[in-house]
Scaffold this active site. Structure first.
Site, PDB file in Angstrom:
ATOM      1  N   HIS A 192      32.744  -1.382   8.317  1.00 51.80           N
ATOM      2  CA  HIS A 192      31.438  -1.299   7.893  1.00 51.80           C
ATOM      3  C   HIS A 192      30.579  -1.304   9.495  1.00 51.80           C
ATOM      4  O   HIS A 192      29.400  -1.917   9.505  1.00 51.80           O
ATOM      5  CB  HIS A 192      30.889  -1.863   6.973  1.00 51.80           C
ATOM      6  CG  HIS A 192      29.310  -1.683   6.444  1.00 51.80           C
ATOM      7  ND1 HIS A 192      29.259  -0.345   6.294  1.00 51.80           N
ATOM      8  CD2 HIS A 192      28.249  -2.529   6.232  1.00 51.80           C
ATOM      9  CE1 HIS A 192      27.771  -0.240   5.845  1.00 51.80           C
ATOM     10  NE2 HIS A 192      27.403  -1.451   5.661  1.00 51.80           N
ATOM     11  N   HIS A 244      26.144  -5.687  -2.522  1.00 52.63           N
ATOM     12  CA  HIS A 244      25.981  -6.477  -1.327  1.00 52.63           C
ATOM     13  C   HIS A 244      26.592  -7.968  -1.203  1.00 52.63           C
ATOM     14  O   HIS A 244      26.085  -8.477  -2.432  1.00 52.63           O
ATOM     15  CB  HIS A 244      24.663  -6.319  -0.628  1.00 52.63           C
ATOM     16  CG  HIS A 244      24.341  -5.050  -0.202  1.00 52.63           C
ATOM     17  ND1 HIS A 244      23.694  -4.269  -1.024  1.00 52.63           N
ATOM     18  CD2 HIS A 244      24.401  -4.191   1.021  1.00 52.63           C
ATOM     19  CE1 HIS A 244      23.523  -2.952  -0.437  1.00 52.63           C
ATOM     20  NE2 HIS A 244      23.944  -3.153   0.806  1.00 52.63           N
ATOM     21  N   HIS A 255      26.436  -3.242  12.447  1.00 50.09           N
ATOM     22  CA  HIS A 255      25.803  -2.516  11.506  1.00 50.09           C
ATOM     23  C   HIS A 255      24.591  -1.909  12.135  1.00 50.09           C
ATOM     24  O   HIS A 255      23.223  -2.016  11.837  1.00 50.09           O
ATOM     25  CB  HIS A 255      25.045  -3.692  10.459  1.00 50.09           C
ATOM     26  CG  HIS A 255      24.847  -2.984   9.309  1.00 50.09           C
ATOM     27  ND1 HIS A 255      23.460  -2.452   9.030  1.00 50.09           N
ATOM     28  CD2 HIS A 255      25.322  -2.871   8.074  1.00 50.09           C
ATOM     29  CE1 HIS A 255      23.555  -2.067   7.836  1.00 50.09           C
ATOM     30  NE2 HIS A 255      24.471  -2.113   7.098  1.00 50.09           N
ATOM     31  N   ASP A 258      29.227  -4.477   0.520  1.00 52.14           N
ATOM     32  CA  ASP A 258      28.806  -4.306   1.996  1.00 52.14           C
ATOM     33  C   ASP A 258      28.310  -5.457   2.914  1.00 52.14           C
ATOM     34  O   ASP A 258      27.802  -6.229   2.031  1.00 52.14           O
ATOM     35  CB  ASP A 258      27.648  -3.086   2.279  1.00 52.14           C
ATOM     36  CG  ASP A 258      28.517  -1.720   1.965  1.00 52.14           C
ATOM     37  OD1 ASP A 258      29.348  -1.531   1.453  1.00 52.14           O
ATOM     38  OD2 ASP A 258      27.620  -0.824   2.210  1.00 52.14           O
ATOM     39  N   ASP A 259      28.268  -5.494   4.119  1.00 53.66           N
ATOM     40  CA  ASP A 259      27.854  -6.362   4.799  1.00 53.66           C
ATOM     41  C   ASP A 259      28.323  -7.788   5.231  1.00 53.66           C
ATOM     42  O   ASP A 259      27.818  -8.319   5.851  1.00 53.66           O
ATOM     43  CB  ASP A 259      26.225  -6.607   4.672  1.00 53.66           C
ATOM     44  CG  ASP A 259      25.537  -5.305   4.749  1.00 53.66           C
ATOM     45  OD1 ASP A 259      26.134  -4.283   5.109  1.00 53.66           O
ATOM     46  OD2 ASP A 259      24.296  -5.106   4.200  1.00 53.66           O
TER      47      ASP A 259
END
Lengths: 724, 66
Positions: A154, A255, A158, A103-104
């Protein structure tokens, strides 16, 4: 001081009207252009704030409440939740199958290192990317696609989706999808909610978001195991957290951005071979559930409109980020220059004061030589009598006052003749402007020392005597006096008073110490007549004839000094429009003079010394620093709107404190009462902005080759009416 | 009756030996810069309009994933 161009005075009605009309048209065009540029800049900063999640900071999380509304079948089942077509279905990966998810990202440092480990072990993964990050690092997204990894959504910034209105949630998905499509040429409908984890953690606030996600055609992906790598507990713990129970499948959360991910990279290098040894196979999320999702394809076609939107977004974010970076760098430059200027002012001004106030200080033997005071005048009836009287009755032994009347039509000359002072002469000349009038004065002066004084300036009785004392030193070619604003009862006058006191008591002392005084002010300055003649008299090539003459004298090898005890009071502009005109001419004229003397930079001798020391100094602190000053206000407004308000206000106040301390020092050195300084904070809100807008205006005029004329300022006679 | 002017006492007008700094009397520099500025600003406005249009389409007429 007529309004003239070449040989023609422009204040004749017919002539003026046509020129004024065209001038007004040009001015209007420039304002429109400035407004549009400001509008574009505001838009770019808004895009930057959005792309950096500054509208809804991603650390804001709300309490999701209970879980009663979430179907038990969802909470207890697989990590892939498909709510498309009004149905709700959940899926697991097949047994002994792992889908690594990151993620991210993408992150320019950590994503490539994660890819390197995956490449080493021949594993493909699913990267849930943030749209704004994809826009910033499209090459990494492309690389992910090329290496066979899968990209999922995603969101763009965010945020906590449950806290946003539906339209914001919608664009968070569609924009990310568009930039993925533009950068990789493919897309999948996989989406992961920010801050989501295991399906069992789904609450009533987020379940409607998951259902809505399905209505928009996206499949929500949660995880079976969370490596908790964000806590950086060590590679072994990360690997242990990620490990599924024996034989079970797992969508695992890692991540690849959001901080130092070195532990994640090391953990992957331990985890993947270990899982392979235990008989696990690795896949992407889509491939893992492909069999079960057979009825609805996981791959979607990229449309042309999506590609265009993606390209626009990528470039908008890049340009907005670039703009903000430039502003930030300029802010640092402004900060450094301001600090450097303050330190230099303090250091050199204090040194100057110590030297001048030392008991042993003297310019040399007293200078009682006769002096001719030249007063150029155009329609100065309101002020001329007071000016001439103050000059003619001065304490210096022999003063001749020579008023050069530049074809006034308001009875200026009659006003002087009415005074009946024996040591005053009036010369009437055809209109030619201030420089021409001064040249006539220099030519007709009976004495070798000439003092130039503006017709709206009243001098103190001993001012002329004090002003000429530095001529005891034969190397001194010109002396700048200490000019103060006389009309300071109103706010505008008070602001200019503060500016003059700082300018004359700190800036001039600094320039004096460094030997690069840029201007002997037209309001009060003394010259050796031979020196003026040597540099070819006053030139009409610039509108700041005093600056031009001073620079010429420097280059000819003369010393220019400042005599702070020679004090005069001048009438400052009393309206914003007048102030604008005056400063427009000053800044334009200063730039003209600098450009005219630019060869001093490469010349040898005194000219080179002035060119290499004085010109860069003036360019840096008198042109570049004020030109960059708008950055302070732009960043302050941006900070209050989108950054930490308290920090922004503290930073702004810090700049104000620096200015207050600087002003207090200047007032103290000049033995002026501090009371007018209460107007200083207000100066930051109107006056400072006018000053830099004027400078920007002058720069534009210089670049476009426009011609600026002398503008006659309206006199109120306030200073002349004051008791001497 | 106006006094006849003796030509020998008429004012001589001498052009300044140095031309005014920065001044471009032909207006060519100004025209070029103005055109360049207009083009740049127009381009920026068109791009901005497209970005906001794309955003508007996203908000009001969102293309679905499928």
């Amino acid at each position: 001081m007529g309004v003239w161009r070449g040989r023609q005075r422009l204040d004749e009605p017919g002539e003026a009207t046509g020129r004024q009309r065209s001038g007004r048209r040009r001015l209007r065009r420039r304002w429109v252009l400035a407004a549009v540029v400001t509008f574009v800049l505001i838009n770019l900063l808004v895009v930057d704030a959005y792309a950096n999640a500054r509208f809804t900071p991603d650390h804001k999380r709300s309490d999701g409440g209970g879980t009663a509304g979430v179907p038990a079948a969802v909470r207890d089942d697989g990590p892939v939740v498909d709510t498309r077509d009004g149905q709700t279905a959940t899926y697991h990966l097949p047994e002994r199958t792992i889908a690594l998810t990151f993620d991210d990202g993408p992150d320019p440092v950590w994503t490539p290192r994660v890819m390197q480990v995956l490449r080493k072990h021949g594993v493909r993964a699913t990267f849930f990317v943030i749209g704004s990050q994809v826009s910033r690092h499209p090459e990494i997204s492309r690389e992910l696609g090329r290496e066979g990894h899968e990209l999922g959504i995603h969101t763009f910034t965010h945020p906590q989706l449950a806290d946003l209105p539906a339209w914001r949630r919608r664009i968070e998905y569609s924009q990310t999808r568009a930039v993925i499509a533009y950068t990789t040429g493919v897309t999948t409908p996989l989406a992961r909610l920010p801050y989501s984890s295991h399906v069992s953690d789904l609450d009533d606030a987020n379940w409607p978001v998951v259902r809505e996600t399905g209505q928009w055609g996206y499949v929500s992906v949660f995880n079976d195991t969370d490596s908790r790598d964000w806590a950086r507990p060590g590679p072994n713990v990360i690997a242990r957290n990620a490990t599924p129970e024996d034989g079970q499948s797992a969508v695992i959360l890692f991540h690849d951005a959001g901080g130092d991910r070195a532990q994640t990279v090391t953990a992957l290098d331990l985890f993947i071979p270990e899982m392979k040894r235990r008989g696990y196979r690795f896949t992407t999320v889509s491939e893992g559930v492909r069999q079960q999702l057979a009825t609805s394809s996981t791959e979607t076609r990229v449309t042309r409109s999506e590609l265009v939107r993606g390209a626009l977004l990528v470039w908008a974010v890049k340009i907005a980020d670039g703009t903000f970076l430039i502003l930030w760098l300029l802010l640092i430059v402004v900060g450094v220059l301001t600090l450097a200027r303050t330190l230099l002012l303090f250091g050199f001004a204090l040194r100057h004061v110590r030297r001048r106030r030392a008991p042993a200080w003297s310019w040399g033997p007293p200078v009682p030589d006769p002096v001719t005071v030249i007063v150029p005048a155009y329609n100065e009836r309101a002020t001329i009598a007071a000016t001439v009287r103050s000059l003619a009755t001065g304490t210096h032994p022999d003063i001749e006052v020579l008023v050069v009347d530049d074809e006034s039509d308001d009875g200026t000359a009659d006003e002087i003749e009415r005074l009946g002072l024996p040591n005053v002469r009036v010369v009437r000349v055809p209109a030619g402007g201030k420089a021409a009038a001064l040249n006539v004065g220099v030519g007709l002066a009976r004495h070798d020392i000439v003092v130039m004084v503006d017709a709206d300036t009243v001098v103190e009785p001993n001012a002329i005597h004090r002003l000429v004392q530095p001529f005891a030193d034969p190397k001194v070619g010109a002396v700048a006096g200490n000019v103060k604003v006389g009309n300071r009862r109103r706010l505008l006058g008070r602001w200019q008073h503060i500016e003059y006191v700082i300018g004359f008591n700190l800036d001039r002392r600094l320039y004096d110490t460094l030997g690069c005084m840029p201007t002997v002010p037209g309001a009060l300055g003394a010259f050796r007549r031979d020196a003026v003649r040597q540099v070819g008299d006053l030139s009409r090539a610039t509108l700041a004839e005093d600056t031009d003459l001073t620079m010429g004298l420097h280059r000819a090898g003369w010393n220019i000094v400042y005599e702070e005890s020679a004090i005069a009071r001048t009438e400052a502009p009393s309206s914003l429009a007048q102030l604008w005109r005056q400063r427009y001419r000053w800044s334009y004229g200063t730039m003209q003079a600098m450009w005219r003397h630019r060869r001093a930079l490469i010349e040898r001798g005194p000219s080179g010394r002035f060119g290499r020391r004085g010109l860069p100094f003036i360019a840096l602190f008198s042109v570049a620093l004020p030109l960059l000053a708008p950055v302070l206000d732009i960043v302050a407004i941006y900070g209050v709107a989108f950054l930490d308000r308290v920090e922004t206000v503290i930073a702004w106040l810090a700049v104000l404190v620096i200015q207050i301390v600087t002003a207090m020092l200047a007032f103290r050195l000049d033995r002026e009462p501090m009371r007018p300084l209460w107007a200083l904070p207000l100066q930051q809100i109107v006056y400072r902005q006018i000053m830099y807008l004027v400078l920007v205006h002058s720069v534009v005029t210089a670049l476009t080759g426009g011609q600026l004329q002398w503008q006659k300022l309206r006199r109120t006679g306030e200073v002349a009416a004051q008791p001497s | 009756v106006a006094n006849p002017t003796d030509p020998s006492t008429q004012v001589l007008h001498v052009d300044p030996p140095t031309a005014a700094v920065f001044v471009d009397r032909s207006g060519r520099r100004s025209r070029r810069l103005r055109r360049a500025a207009y083009w740049l600003v127009a381009l920026a406005l068109v791009l901005l309009a497209l970005v906001w249009l794309a955003l508007g389409l996203d908000i009001f007429g969102l293309p679905a994933a499928n």
